[in-house]
Design a protein around this motif. Structure first.
Motif, PDB file in Angstrom:
ATOM      1  N   ASN A   1       0.819  -1.217   0.000  1.00  0.00           N
ATOM      2  CA  ASN A   1       0.000   0.000   0.000  1.00  0.00           C
ATOM      3  C   ASN A   1       0.854   1.267   0.000  1.00  0.00           C
ATOM      4  O   ASN A   1       2.084   1.215  -0.060  1.00  0.00           O
TER       5      ASN A   1
ATOM      6  N   HIS B   1      -9.410   1.445  -1.097  1.00  0.00           N
ATOM      7  CA  HIS B   1      -9.898   1.269   0.267  1.00  0.00           C
ATOM      8  C   HIS B   1     -11.201   0.476   0.297  1.00  0.00           C
ATOM      9  O   HIS B   1     -12.180   0.905   0.919  1.00  0.00           O
TER      10      HIS B   1
ATOM     11  N   ASP C   1     -15.890   1.983  -1.455  1.00  0.00           N
ATOM     12  CA  ASP C   1     -14.500   2.332  -1.708  1.00  0.00           C
ATOM     13  C   ASP C   1     -14.404   3.843  -1.885  1.00  0.00           C
ATOM     14  O   ASP C   1     -15.390   4.507  -2.225  1.00  0.00           O
TER      15      ASP C   1
ATOM     16  N   ASN D   1      -7.775   6.832   5.037  1.00  0.00           N
ATOM     17  CA  ASN D   1      -7.124   5.576   4.668  1.00  0.00           C
ATOM     18  C   ASN D   1      -7.478   4.488   5.677  1.00  0.00           C
ATOM     19  O   ASN D   1      -7.615   4.750   6.862  1.00  0.00           O
ATOM     20  N   THR D   2      -7.594   3.243   5.210  1.00  0.00           N
ATOM     21  CA  THR D   2      -8.240   2.202   6.009  1.00  0.00           C
ATOM     22  C   THR D   2      -7.298   1.230   6.716  1.00  0.00           C
ATOM     23  O   THR D   2      -7.747   0.422   7.521  1.00  0.00           O
TER      24      THR D   2
END
Length: 530
Positions: free
Chosen positions: A92, A469, A293, A511-512
């Motif tokens: 990522n 995401h 997403d 952000n996840t």
């Protein structure tokens, strides 16, 4: 390899590595961690900017695409996800953002008691080894090191200054009391080296005698018997293997992989399963639904020569100097994340909390994907934080080696289309302020000829894409469409949990990855306390 374990964890990604570490801490627990990919030997995994080298790597990436998206001119949108130890935390963009307090309080209001902000904060702190030190919002001594971008960049400094000139506050810590404002992001790195969950959680405990890790093992299904998960079946070296789980099977394959595995196991919509001749083990129509997403609209600017990473990495001499800088001091262009800075903004005076994220990347790629532009360019991605659009993940075959159908439905609601235009206009407004005019020569995309809302929306549809995401396909809740309960147990099936981003009821505001890790920390605590 043994065949009997207490816990079998499917997927050594952001959540799976956390669970393997925490559950194997108790020596009486026999833990098996199964990963479809291989080890993280590739040096580009550990170099922060190396994520660009991994997006098209079959070795470390599932290389998924959506089907044709009807609201994006029928384009198929790339959906990379990690196929390697560490999962997506190994490929990522390394940005560490937790979202907003209200995100988690909303989860709780949806019927998920124990998942409010005050409930989850201790697990963020537990995971964290914060370079800024211990505080009420940050932890130290945890497995996951979090630190600042090692260098400051004039483009990002100018963005922060211009945002303040536009009336937005400066924010030096998006993960503290409030998220609103402009500043630098923090990264999941330690002295300039990526901190995936494999590096932070798994590798330090690999020598535990009660933990076994098997790689290059493609899980085909969870084995069930009379409403209970009893084991896992997987392919390894061309052979089908089965292992039993005496306490639990824990699926941690992510928002795409987890619903796929459940459906292959007979857990999902009865109509879908019967059409594929898969026996129904548990009727759960919500499996694969609620896919969400973050979609980004992209602005590209030509900067003053010498300010962009394009200038450093598009020539052999520039690459050589950048490589030396990284090798010697873990600094320079190779040490940066996908977005080094940006901010979180409210798009109107009547909006109670930030609903838009802007991420500034110190490079641009407008022509050939993955190839840096020949000019000194940078990219501003505008991202609606809480989109309304919902999609699905569904298998199209009982063959576990055939990828599932991913339908995101990006920009399928009027609000999402409106926000795409608002985001571009907000970034343009910041770009016209004196702070940014000092570093920008011209707007390349969408370009000054794009003036109307219709033109800007067309640009968003034609050039936008995922910010990677995906969440929500095994949603936590208590209603009929929920897949797991508040303890992350699969409803109607004993001894089976899902622990990853798929359980999020709604997208968080940012952000996840940090949230996925915190979910796994909380899940491990619940399991051990039981």
């Amino acid at each position: 390899m043994k065949n009997r374990f207490d816990f079998v964890i499917v997927g050594a990604g952001s959540a799976g590595c956390v669970l393997a570490n925490r559950l194997s801490h108790e020596q009486r627990n026999r833990v098996l961690l199964i990963e479809a990919g291989g080890s993280d030997w590739n040096p580009w995994i550990h170099i922060p900017l190396g994520f660009g080298k991994l997006f098209n790597s079959k070795r470390e990436n599932w290389l998924d695409y959506t089907v044709a998206e009807p609201f994006l001119e029928n384009r198929k949108i790339f959906q990379p996800r990690g196929k390697v130890i560490g999962g997506s935390s190994s490929i990522n963009g390394l940005v560490y953002v937790r979202g907003q307090r209200e995100d988690y309080d909303h989860w709780e209001r949806l019927g998920n008691s124990g998942w409010g902000y005050t409930d989850l904060l201790p697990y963020f702190l537990m995971a964290e080894d914060q370079a800024h030190g211990l505080s009420s919002f940050h932890g130290t001594g945890g497995p996951l090191h979090v630190e600042d971008v090692p260098d400051r960049y004039q483009i990002c400094d100018s963005f922060i200054e211009a945002a303040q000139q536009a009336g937005y506050p400066r924010n030096d810590d998006f993960n503290s009391a409030g998220q609103e404002g402009a500043g630098y992001f923090q990264m999941t790195t330690k002295r300039g080296v990526r901190q995936s969950t494999a590096k932070a959680y798994l590798k330090p405990v690999m020598k535990r005698r009660n933990l076994e890790v098997v790689t290059h093992a493609h899980v085909t299904r969870v084995v069930t018997d009379k409403g209970r998960a009893v084991g896992v079946e997987f392919l390894s070296n061309g052979h089908v293997r089965k292992v039993s789980a005496e306490r639990e099977v824990i699926v941690c394959a992510g928002a795409i992989g987890s619903p796929q595995i459940l459906q292959l196991s007979g857990i999902g919509s009865p109509d879908l399963l019967r059409n594929l001749d898969i026996p129904v083990a548990a009727s759960l129509p919500g499996v694969g639904r609620n896919l969400q997403d973050h979609y980004r609209s992209m602005l590209v600017f030509r900067a003053i020569q010498g300010l962009s990473v394009n200038d450093s990495l598009r020539t052999f001499s520039g690459k050589f100097v950048s490589g030396i800088r990284y090798l010697v001091g873990r600094r320079g262009p190779l040490a940066i994340s996908a977005g080094i800075g940006g901010g979180f903004f409210r798009t109107g005076s009547d909006v109670g909390r930030p609903d838009l994220q802007i991420s500034i990347s110190m490079f641009s790629t407008t022509e050939v994907p993955g190839r840096l532009d020949k000019f000194s360019g940078f990219t501003a991605s505008t991202i609606q934080l809480r989109p309304e659009s919902r999609g699905t993940v569904s298998i199209k075959s009982a063959n576990p080696l055939i990828p599932p159908v991913i339908q995101m439905n990006y920009l399928s609601t009027p609000k999402d289309r409106e926000m795409a235009v608002i985001g571009i206009r907000l970034m343009r407004d910041i770009a016209t302020r004196p702070g940014m005019r000092a570093v920008i020569e011209e707007e390349i995309l969408p370009g000054q000829s794009a003036l109307t809302d219709a033109q800007l929306l067309s640009h968003a549809k034609e050039r936008g894409g995922s910010i990677f995401h995906p969440v929500g396909t095994c949603r936590m809740g208590s209603d009929d469409d929920a897949v797991v309960d508040r303890n992350l147990r699969v409803r109607g099936m004993e001894k089976l949990r899902v622990v990853d981003a798929s359980v999020m009821p709604t997208l968080i505001s940012g952000n996840t990855n940090a949230t996925t890790i915190a979910i796994a920390e909380k899940a491990a605590s619940m399991i051990l306390n039981e």
